[in-house]
Design a protein around this motif. Structure first.
Motif, PDB file in Angstrom:
ATOM      1  N   CYS A 140      35.811 -39.685 -23.886  1.00 47.64           N
ATOM      2  CA  CYS A 140      36.121 -38.877 -23.374  1.00 47.64           C
ATOM      3  C   CYS A 140      36.529 -37.865 -23.096  1.00 47.64           C
ATOM      4  CB  CYS A 140      35.999 -38.664 -21.841  1.00 47.64           C
ATOM      5  SG  CYS A 140      34.514 -39.601 -20.475  1.00 47.64           S
ATOM      6  N   HIS A 141      37.916 -37.613 -23.951  1.00 47.06           N
ATOM      7  CA  HIS A 141      38.859 -36.747 -24.209  1.00 47.06           C
ATOM      8  C   HIS A 141      38.372 -35.876 -26.013  1.00 47.06           C
ATOM      9  CE1 HIS A 141      42.926 -35.344 -26.492  1.00 47.06           C
ATOM     10  NE2 HIS A 141      42.876 -35.363 -25.996  1.00 47.06           N
ATOM     11  N   ARG A 142      37.408 -36.459 -26.585  1.00 44.44           N
ATOM     12  CA  ARG A 142      37.007 -35.767 -27.055  1.00 44.44           C
ATOM     13  C   ARG A 142      36.156 -34.845 -26.957  1.00 44.44           C
ATOM     14  NH1 ARG A 142      31.791 -36.225 -30.613  1.00 44.44           N
ATOM     15  NH2 ARG A 142      31.603 -38.596 -29.306  1.00 44.44           N
ATOM     16  N   ILE A 143      34.633 -34.744 -26.045  1.00 44.41           N
ATOM     17  CA  ILE A 143      34.377 -34.001 -25.263  1.00 44.41           C
ATOM     18  C   ILE A 143      35.018 -32.921 -24.569  1.00 44.41           C
ATOM     19  CG2 ILE A 143      32.624 -33.908 -23.437  1.00 44.41           C
ATOM     20  CD1 ILE A 143      31.542 -34.808 -25.961  1.00 44.41           C
ATOM     21  N   LEU A 144      36.189 -33.605 -23.905  1.00 41.93           N
ATOM     22  CA  LEU A 144      37.078 -32.486 -23.390  1.00 41.93           C
ATOM     23  C   LEU A 144      37.248 -31.544 -24.624  1.00 41.93           C
ATOM     24  CD1 LEU A 144      38.836 -34.221 -20.760  1.00 41.93           C
ATOM     25  CD2 LEU A 144      37.340 -31.894 -20.361  1.00 41.93           C
ATOM     26  N   THR A 145      37.908 -31.608 -25.454  1.00 43.00           N
ATOM     27  CA  THR A 145      38.326 -31.647 -26.049  1.00 43.00           C
ATOM     28  C   THR A 145      37.559 -30.266 -26.957  1.00 43.00           C
ATOM     29  OG1 THR A 145      39.931 -32.947 -27.115  1.00 43.00           O
ATOM     30  CG2 THR A 145      39.470 -31.675 -29.438  1.00 43.00           C
ATOM     31  N   GLU A 146      35.965 -30.480 -27.731  1.00 39.90           N
ATOM     32  CA  GLU A 146      35.389 -29.316 -28.013  1.00 39.90           C
ATOM     33  C   GLU A 146      34.896 -28.336 -26.913  1.00 39.90           C
ATOM     34  OE1 GLU A 146      32.360 -32.648 -29.076  1.00 39.90           O
ATOM     35  OE2 GLU A 146      33.817 -33.804 -30.935  1.00 39.90           O
ATOM     36  N   ASN A 147      34.339 -29.052 -25.733  1.00 41.09           N
ATOM     37  CA  ASN A 147      34.587 -27.853 -25.009  1.00 41.09           C
ATOM     38  C   ASN A 147      35.805 -27.083 -23.842  1.00 41.09           C
ATOM     39  OD1 ASN A 147      31.620 -28.360 -25.151  1.00 41.09           O
ATOM     40  ND2 ASN A 147      32.052 -29.801 -25.354  1.00 41.09           N
ATOM     41  N   ALA A 148      36.819 -27.746 -24.873  1.00 41.73           N
ATOM     42  CA  ALA A 148      37.691 -27.527 -23.662  1.00 41.73           C
ATOM     43  C   ALA A 148      37.631 -25.585 -23.226  1.00 41.73           C
ATOM     44  CB  ALA A 148      39.307 -27.257 -25.059  1.00 41.73           C
ATOM     45  N   ALA A 149      37.009 -24.398 -24.644  1.00 37.09           N
ATOM     46  CA  ALA A 149      37.371 -22.908 -24.045  1.00 37.09           C
ATOM     47  C   ALA A 149      36.160 -23.399 -22.529  1.00 37.09           C
ATOM     48  CB  ALA A 149      37.236 -22.678 -24.780  1.00 37.09           C
ATOM     49  N   ASP A 150      35.357 -23.794 -22.733  1.00 33.99           N
ATOM     50  CA  ASP A 150      34.253 -24.026 -21.403  1.00 33.99           C
ATOM     51  C   ASP A 150      34.655 -23.812 -20.331  1.00 33.99           C
ATOM     52  OD1 ASP A 150      31.961 -22.606 -23.569  1.00 33.99           O
ATOM     53  OD2 ASP A 150      31.761 -24.270 -24.150  1.00 33.99           O
ATOM     54  N   ALA A 151      35.835 -25.026 -21.056  1.00 37.58           N
ATOM     55  CA  ALA A 151      36.167 -26.414 -19.396  1.00 37.58           C
ATOM     56  C   ALA A 151      37.348 -25.266 -18.762  1.00 37.58           C
ATOM     57  CB  ALA A 151      36.801 -27.230 -19.444  1.00 37.58           C
ATOM     58  N   GLY A 152      37.740 -23.619 -19.424  1.00 39.48           N
ATOM     59  CA  GLY A 152      39.339 -23.642 -18.868  1.00 39.48           C
ATOM     60  C   GLY A 152      40.340 -24.011 -19.154  1.00 39.48           C
ATOM     61  N   LEU A 153      40.539 -25.041 -20.441  1.00 40.75           N
ATOM     62  CA  LEU A 153      41.456 -25.908 -20.465  1.00 40.75           C
ATOM     63  C   LEU A 153      42.678 -25.079 -21.725  1.00 40.75           C
ATOM     64  CD1 LEU A 153      39.774 -29.737 -20.370  1.00 40.75           C
ATOM     65  CD2 LEU A 153      41.480 -28.337 -18.984  1.00 40.75           C
ATOM     66  N   ARG A 154      42.817 -25.733 -22.723  1.00 40.51           N
ATOM     67  CA  ARG A 154      43.772 -25.399 -23.593  1.00 40.51           C
ATOM     68  C   ARG A 154      42.965 -25.854 -25.028  1.00 40.51           C
ATOM     69  NH1 ARG A 154      49.369 -28.610 -24.268  1.00 40.51           N
ATOM     70  NH2 ARG A 154      48.845 -30.258 -23.612  1.00 40.51           N
ATOM     71  N   PRO A 155      42.646 -24.905 -26.283  1.00 38.30           N
ATOM     72  CA  PRO A 155      42.747 -25.554 -27.188  1.00 38.30           C
ATOM     73  C   PRO A 155      42.756 -27.549 -27.446  1.00 38.30           C
ATOM     74  CG  PRO A 155      43.451 -23.952 -27.874  1.00 38.30           C
ATOM     75  CD  PRO A 155      44.045 -24.355 -26.110  1.00 38.30           C
ATOM     76  N   ARG A 156      43.875 -27.537 -27.217  1.00 40.68           N
ATOM     77  CA  ARG A 156      43.786 -29.453 -26.663  1.00 40.68           C
ATOM     78  C   ARG A 156      44.438 -29.628 -25.735  1.00 40.68           C
ATOM     79  NH1 ARG A 156      46.221 -31.097 -33.223  1.00 40.68           N
ATOM     80  NH2 ARG A 156      46.256 -33.047 -32.023  1.00 40.68           N
ATOM     81  N   PRO A 157      43.617 -30.057 -25.414  1.00 33.53           N
ATOM     82  CA  PRO A 157      44.201 -30.411 -23.801  1.00 33.53           C
ATOM     83  C   PRO A 157      44.941 -31.924 -23.548  1.00 33.53           C
ATOM     84  CG  PRO A 157      41.479 -30.702 -24.005  1.00 33.53           C
ATOM     85  CD  PRO A 157      41.858 -30.310 -24.935  1.00 33.53           C
ATOM     86  N   GLY A 158      45.790 -32.267 -23.541  1.00 31.30           N
ATOM     87  CA  GLY A 158      46.406 -33.660 -23.160  1.00 31.30           C
ATOM     88  C   GLY A 158      45.588 -34.206 -21.932  1.00 31.30           C
TER      89      GLY A 158
END
Length: 85
Positions: free
Chosen positions: A57-75
């Motif tokens: 799940c963390h990898r999916i969030l990281t790969e799609n951070a911009a689409d999710a409105g997150l910083r590039p490497r979300p914690g």
């Protein structure tokens, strides 16, 4: 060790089983990798994405951070407020 994937028709169950294996924790992930190495061999096992559910799940969030409105490497706890009980 078994694997259960419950989802509706056309949602990608076969793809999950074939391309991604998601054990719950790190210990089970390590054990599953060893089992796969013994069963199908290291070369075949290397072509199967195996990670625990949290790292997947963390990898999916990281790969799609911009689409999710997150910083590039979300914690892991970005946007989560912890309240002491």
């Amino acid at each position: 060790m078994g694997l259960v994937v419950i989802a509706g028709a056309g949602t990608g169950k076969t793809r999950v089983i074939v391309e991604h294996v998601l054990p719950y924790n790190v210990k089970v992930t390590r054990e599953f990798l060893e089992c796969l190495d013994q069963t199908v061999g290291p070369a075949t096992r290397a072509r199967i994405a195996v990670s625990n559910s949290h790292s997947f799940c963390h990898r999916i969030l990281t790969e799609n951070a911009a689409d999710a409105g997150l910083r590039p490497r979300p914690g892991v706890l970005d946007g989560v407020v912890q309240v002491p009980l």
